[in-house]
Scaffold this active site. Sequence first.
Site, mmCIF file in Angstrom:
data_model
loop_
_atom_site.group_PDB
_atom_site.id
_atom_site.type_symbol
_atom_site.label_atom_id
_atom_site.label_comp_id
_atom_site.label_asym_id
_atom_site.label_seq_id
_atom_site.Cartn_x
_atom_site.Cartn_y
_atom_site.Cartn_z
ATOM 1 N N PRO A 142 0.777 -1.245 0.000
ATOM 2 C CA PRO A 142 0.000 0.000 0.000
ATOM 3 C C PRO A 142 0.807 1.292 0.000
ATOM 4 O O PRO A 142 0.721 2.101 0.923
ATOM 5 C CB PRO A 142 -0.842 -0.133 1.268
ATOM 6 C CG PRO A 142 0.010 -0.942 2.185
ATOM 7 C CD PRO A 142 0.726 -1.915 1.296
ATOM 8 N N CYS A 143 1.559 1.539 -1.066
ATOM 9 C CA CYS A 143 2.289 2.794 -1.174
ATOM 10 C C CYS A 143 1.322 3.978 -1.286
ATOM 11 O O CYS A 143 1.694 5.112 -1.007
ATOM 12 C CB CYS A 143 3.284 2.763 -2.332
ATOM 13 S SG CYS A 143 2.555 2.454 -3.937
#
Length: 176
Positions: A142-143
């Site tokens: 989850p950047c």
Amino acid sequence: MKAKGAKNETISWQAGHCYLGEVLVACSHTGVCAVLPGESRDELVAELARRFPDAILIHANDSRADWFASVMRYLIDSRRPLSVALDLRGTEFQCRVWQTLRDIPSGSSASYGDIARRMGMPAASRAVAGACAANPLAVVVPCHRVLRSDGSLSGYRWGIRRKQAVLSHEQGLSER
């Protein structure tokens, strides 16, 4: 850390549609190695071929394949744990960043500096941003949950519009 791809490695892929648009999911013998959102299946297959130039790419053509179904379920509800192995390919530093990102709960966020501090490298926020930009597993790593220190959105490899869509989707899940 793993190499980009072995010669004649087989990578299966399948594409589907969700709130992010078209999404291609690819799987090696080790696990999911790419989750790529985009505008068209052709564009995504071309991106996969660029990422794995020596691989044999096979269209799985089975929306019920466990690895594909698991990722699509996760895209719908990221509060549930992902039930598929990941094949993370990057430098040792990138893989450390990506693992740290996976500890940010759905509906939450952190700054690049926060991630660097969590890793024990407080001066590495720019390097963290670079690792986020190299992330091949959209949403799954989850950047999109990493924001500027002032809380504003910054660049996202798949576009700010998609970053906002994922954050809004996850915020809606956390309000349920």
